[in-house]
Write a protein that holds these residues in place. Structure first.
Motif, PDB file in Angstrom:
ATOM      1  N   PRO A 156       0.669  -1.264   0.201  1.00  0.00           N
ATOM      2  CA  PRO A 156      -0.078  -0.143   0.307  1.00  0.00           C
ATOM      3  C   PRO A 156       0.060   1.346   0.542  1.00  0.00           C
ATOM      4  N   LEU A 157       2.052   0.522  -0.011  1.00  0.00           N
ATOM      5  CA  LEU A 157       3.078   2.394   0.499  1.00  0.00           C
ATOM      6  C   LEU A 157       3.550   2.733  -1.058  1.00  0.00           C
ATOM      7  N   HIS A 158       3.036   3.909  -1.316  1.00  0.00           N
ATOM      8  CA  HIS A 158       3.413   4.423  -2.681  1.00  0.00           C
ATOM      9  C   HIS A 158       3.574   5.980  -2.783  1.00  0.00           C
ATOM     10  N   PHE A 159       4.621   6.235  -2.318  1.00  0.00           N
ATOM     11  CA  PHE A 159       4.780   8.172  -2.161  1.00  0.00           C
ATOM     12  C   PHE A 159       4.643   8.521  -3.762  1.00  0.00           C
ATOM     13  N   GLY A 160       4.505   9.679  -4.263  1.00  0.00           N
ATOM     14  CA  GLY A 160       4.351  10.235  -5.521  1.00  0.00           C
ATOM     15  C   GLY A 160       4.568  11.301  -5.688  1.00  0.00           C
ATOM     16  N   PHE A 161       5.853  11.700  -6.350  1.00  0.00           N
ATOM     17  CA  PHE A 161       6.354  13.554  -6.397  1.00  0.00           C
ATOM     18  C   PHE A 161       5.439  13.995  -6.634  1.00  0.00           C
ATOM     19  N   LYS A 162       5.690  15.285  -5.714  1.00  0.00           N
ATOM     20  CA  LYS A 162       4.413  16.930  -5.909  1.00  0.00           C
ATOM     21  C   LYS A 162       4.688  17.602  -6.241  1.00  0.00           C
ATOM     22  N   THR A 163       6.033  17.864  -6.810  1.00  0.00           N
ATOM     23  CA  THR A 163       6.453  18.840  -7.558  1.00  0.00           C
ATOM     24  C   THR A 163       6.747  18.266  -9.077  1.00  0.00           C
ATOM     25  N   TYR A 164       6.949  19.302  -9.936  1.00  0.00           N
ATOM     26  CA  TYR A 164       6.762  19.234 -11.615  1.00  0.00           C
ATOM     27  C   TYR A 164       7.602  20.894 -12.103  1.00  0.00           C
ATOM     28  N   PRO A 165       8.822  21.326 -12.286  1.00  0.00           N
ATOM     29  CA  PRO A 165      10.230  20.113 -12.404  1.00  0.00           C
ATOM     30  C   PRO A 165      10.125  19.315 -10.601  1.00  0.00           C
ATOM     31  N   HIS A 166      10.653  18.212 -11.364  1.00  0.00           N
ATOM     32  CA  HIS A 166      10.624  17.718  -9.918  1.00  0.00           C
ATOM     33  C   HIS A 166      11.281  17.752  -9.249  1.00  0.00           C
ATOM     34  N   VAL A 167      11.540  18.707  -7.801  1.00  0.00           N
ATOM     35  CA  VAL A 167      12.390  18.732  -7.174  1.00  0.00           C
ATOM     36  C   VAL A 167      11.924  18.161  -5.479  1.00  0.00           C
ATOM     37  N   ASP A 168      11.342  17.835  -6.350  1.00  0.00           N
ATOM     38  CA  ASP A 168      10.924  17.081  -4.337  1.00  0.00           C
ATOM     39  C   ASP A 168      10.908  15.169  -4.250  1.00  0.00           C
ATOM     40  N   MET A 169      12.352  14.522  -5.481  1.00  0.00           N
ATOM     41  CA  MET A 169      12.727  13.038  -5.036  1.00  0.00           C
ATOM     42  C   MET A 169      12.814  13.371  -4.080  1.00  0.00           C
ATOM     43  N   TYR A 170      14.141  13.641  -3.563  1.00  0.00           N
ATOM     44  CA  TYR A 170      14.553  13.749  -2.226  1.00  0.00           C
ATOM     45  C   TYR A 170      13.480  13.348  -1.166  1.00  0.00           C
ATOM     46  N   GLU A 171      12.565  14.424  -0.884  1.00  0.00           N
ATOM     47  CA  GLU A 171      12.058  14.479   0.273  1.00  0.00           C
ATOM     48  C   GLU A 171      11.187  13.285   0.363  1.00  0.00           C
ATOM     49  N   GLN A 172      10.322  12.466  -1.273  1.00  0.00           N
ATOM     50  CA  GLN A 172       9.534  11.299  -1.436  1.00  0.00           C
ATOM     51  C   GLN A 172      10.316  10.351  -1.037  1.00  0.00           C
ATOM     52  N   GLY A 173      11.935  10.312  -0.930  1.00  0.00           N
ATOM     53  CA  GLY A 173      12.728   9.024  -0.562  1.00  0.00           C
ATOM     54  C   GLY A 173      12.959   9.649   0.641  1.00  0.00           C
ATOM     55  N   VAL A 174      12.519  10.610   1.155  1.00  0.00           N
ATOM     56  CA  VAL A 174      12.394  10.847   2.985  1.00  0.00           C
ATOM     57  C   VAL A 174      11.496  10.182   2.993  1.00  0.00           C
ATOM     58  N   ASN A 175      10.194  10.611   2.808  1.00  0.00           N
ATOM     59  CA  ASN A 175       8.999  10.084   3.339  1.00  0.00           C
ATOM     60  C   ASN A 175       8.773   8.297   2.938  1.00  0.00           C
ATOM     61  N   ALA A 176       9.519   8.097   1.778  1.00  0.00           N
ATOM     62  CA  ALA A 176       8.857   6.825   1.698  1.00  0.00           C
ATOM     63  C   ALA A 176       9.917   5.705   3.125  1.00  0.00           C
ATOM     64  N   ALA A 177      11.133   6.311   3.375  1.00  0.00           N
ATOM     65  CA  ALA A 177      12.117   5.656   3.993  1.00  0.00           C
ATOM     66  C   ALA A 177      12.261   5.813   5.576  1.00  0.00           C
ATOM     67  N   GLU A 178      11.416   6.979   5.956  1.00  0.00           N
ATOM     68  CA  GLU A 178      10.725   7.104   7.143  1.00  0.00           C
ATOM     69  C   GLU A 178      10.054   6.648   7.973  1.00  0.00           C
ATOM     70  N   THR A 179       8.626   6.294   6.733  1.00  0.00           N
ATOM     71  CA  THR A 179       7.369   5.532   7.028  1.00  0.00           C
ATOM     72  C   THR A 179       8.209   3.364   7.202  1.00  0.00           C
ATOM     73  N   MET A 180       8.934   3.949   6.631  1.00  0.00           N
ATOM     74  CA  MET A 180       9.321   2.027   6.323  1.00  0.00           C
ATOM     75  C   MET A 180      10.286   2.075   7.654  1.00  0.00           C
ATOM     76  N   VAL A 181      10.749   2.827   8.536  1.00  0.00           N
ATOM     77  CA  VAL A 181      11.305   2.438   9.955  1.00  0.00           C
ATOM     78  C   VAL A 181      10.408   3.160  10.762  1.00  0.00           C
ATOM     79  N   HIS A 182       9.167   3.633  10.574  1.00  0.00           N
ATOM     80  CA  HIS A 182       8.598   3.607  11.524  1.00  0.00           C
ATOM     81  C   HIS A 182       7.852   2.302  11.581  1.00  0.00           C
ATOM     82  N   LEU A 183       7.840   1.595  10.198  1.00  0.00           N
ATOM     83  CA  LEU A 183       6.019   0.610  10.447  1.00  0.00           C
ATOM     84  C   LEU A 183       7.289  -0.770  11.152  1.00  0.00           C
TER      85      LEU A 183
END
Length: 501
Positions: A156-183
């Protein structure tokens, strides 16, 4: 020290099924194909999804298991051989790794393989066959993903970019990793709701600085303020893929299934209400040049040749805008980058300072304009390597496969050895061209370049030259997309499919 171990991987391609060129394994090697510990060296310290994975796992003292990272520039569909090679490496790396507690995968969502329309979901299925159903997986996905409901059946865990130009790729990687660690630390359960809409949108007006996509993304962000909503993503789709999965998607992940479904339905309503705002008419090349010549600003004006933008699958060598700029002999102007290996070879052999006869462009897609015959001065040649310094993919090493700066009368032209969008000024500066010194910039770009150039230029004019990435979706002979679909059929009623995990 934490005993947790998380595998990280990256498999990324945006596939243009109308492109005549296939994307093979060599195309992945040119852009980036790394296995094991090489991944850390390639992505550590970069503003990418994988850079975000690495930073958070290190911060949380989680052991990183680097698996496989492979990316190629957007182009024609991926060959079955390339896909199977990379997937085999991925599955083998997972099997070789010590017992992982979770997997973080950076995917695109719009990859198409010869004979397989939804390869990323297929790969998730095969990964599940290796690791079982209990090991958590979290992915990042591009805003232009074409998704199917099956994807949420594997995680269920999918994190889509929220910027175009895509300047939040890093932030979505952070969100995915933080959620994984929390889980992993809490065992919290997540669910997802997915909506597929019969809507096909051109991407020209998907910028998130303003306009309809800005409003949709801001709405999604507001909904994420609810602690029960982990990620709310609006995927505009990649319109140049003729596949059943084509179209707008909404994916909402969280801890409360009733809330994820409600948010997904609300965002779907908002997309339908905003759909007309995504359609825009662009000026012709002649109209764009007329505007550029009349422009009196102190900063350069950009003529964006969006239909041949390589990051939309364009070949990077169409010639209509280039031909007109050469004919007008525009003073203090720059065109680039033009993908032309043949021209690059001639320039390298002749050497700096030489005068050469060239046939510029029009080789990969001559149907969009024949080569332009010119006499040119070879100003400089380079190996074509540089690191991005702008906000998109900051720190990433870029290899243009060689570059040449040539001058045709008063016009400066950048030639590269492969198709690349000029999204970072370093593509020009690495060879001694300062784009801000010019009055007119003819560039094969769409929206990503704005992340670095927005403050450097005075005005941007999108021009409607012919090319594989045309803004007019009616020129494409779609055969496999869902039907009916808006706006190819504007009479269809509001409808969508909703799936819960």
């Amino acid at each position: 020290m934490s005993s947790l171990k998380v595998g990280i991987a990256f498999f990324y391609h945006e596939s243009h099924t109308f492109s005549p060129s296939l994307t093979g394994i060599e195309d992945f090697k040119k852009e980036g194909f790394h296995i094991g510990e090489d991944i850390i060296g390639a992505y550590e310290g970069t503003k990418t999804e994988v850079g975000g994975f690495i930073d958070i796992l290190r911060r949380e003292d989680v052991s990183i298991i680097p698996l496989v990272c492979a990316a190629a520039i957007p182009s024609g569909q991926v060959t079955k051989e390339a896909y199977e090679t990379i997937k085999k490496e991925m599955l083998a790396a997972i099997e070789r790794a010590d017992e992982c507690d979770g997997l973080l995968l950076a995917l695109h969502g719009a990859m198409v393989v010869d004979g397989l329309s939804d390869p990323e979901t297929e790969m998730l299925k095969e990964i599940r066959a290796v690791i079982g159903n209990d090991l958590p997986i979290a992915t990042t996905l591009d805003m232009h993903a074409n998704l199917s409901s099956e994807m949420i059946s594997y995680t269920p865990l999918h994190f889509g970019f929220k910027t175009y130009p895509h300047v939040d790729m890093y932030e979505q990687g952070v969100n995915a990793a933080e959620t994984m660690v929390h889980l992993l630390k809490t065992g919290e359960n997540y669910t997802a709701s997915f909506v597929k809409m019969p809507v096909l949108l051109p991407s020209i007006n998907m910028r998130t600085a303003e306009g309809p996509m800005h409003n949709l993304v801001e709405s999604a962000k507001q909904k994420e303020k609810d602690p029960a909503i982990t990620a709310a993503s609006v995927f505009g789709g990649f319109p140049y893929s003729d596949i059943p999965e084509q179209g707008v998607s909404i994916l909402v992940a969280g801890t409360d299934s009733q809330k994820t479904e409600a948010v997904a339905r609300q965002l779907a309503d908002e997309v339908w209400a905003a759909k007309e705002k995504f359609l825009v008419r662009l000026p012709t090349v002649e109209e764009g040049l007329k505007e550029a010549l009349a422009y009196k600003g102190s900063k350069p004006i950009v003529l964006a040749d969006i239909s041949d933008n390589p990051l939309s699958g364009g070949t990077g060598d169409t010639t209509e805008l280039l031909r007109k700029m050469i004919e007008l002999d525009l003073p203090n102007s720059l065109f680039g980058a033009l993908d032309d290996e043949e021209t690059l070879k001639v320039c390298r052999e002749a050497g700096e300072g030489a005068e050469v006869k060239l046939q510029l462009g029009g080789k990969a897609s001559p149907e969009f304009g024949a080569p332009v015959p010119v006499r040119a001065e070879v100003v400089r040649v380079s190996e074509g390597t540089f690191r991005n310094k702008g906000p998109m993919n900051t720190g990433m090493l870029v290899n243009t496969n060689g570059a040449a700066h040539i001058r045709v009368n008063k016009l400066d032209i950048l030639i590269t050895g492969r198709a690349l969008s000029a999204n970072d000024p370093e593509i020009f500066r690495h060879i001694g061209i300062e784009p801000t010194d010019k009055d007119i910039l003819g560039m094969k770009v769409k929206n990503h370049f704005r992340s670095s150039f927005e403050n450097l230029v005075g005005k941007v004019v999108y021009v409607d030259a012919p090319g594989l990435a045309s803004n007019d979706l009616t020129v494409f002979d779609f055969k496999h997309i869902p039907a009916p679909v808006w706006p190819l059929d504007k009479s269809i009623p509001f409808d969508y499919e909703l799936t819960n995990s």
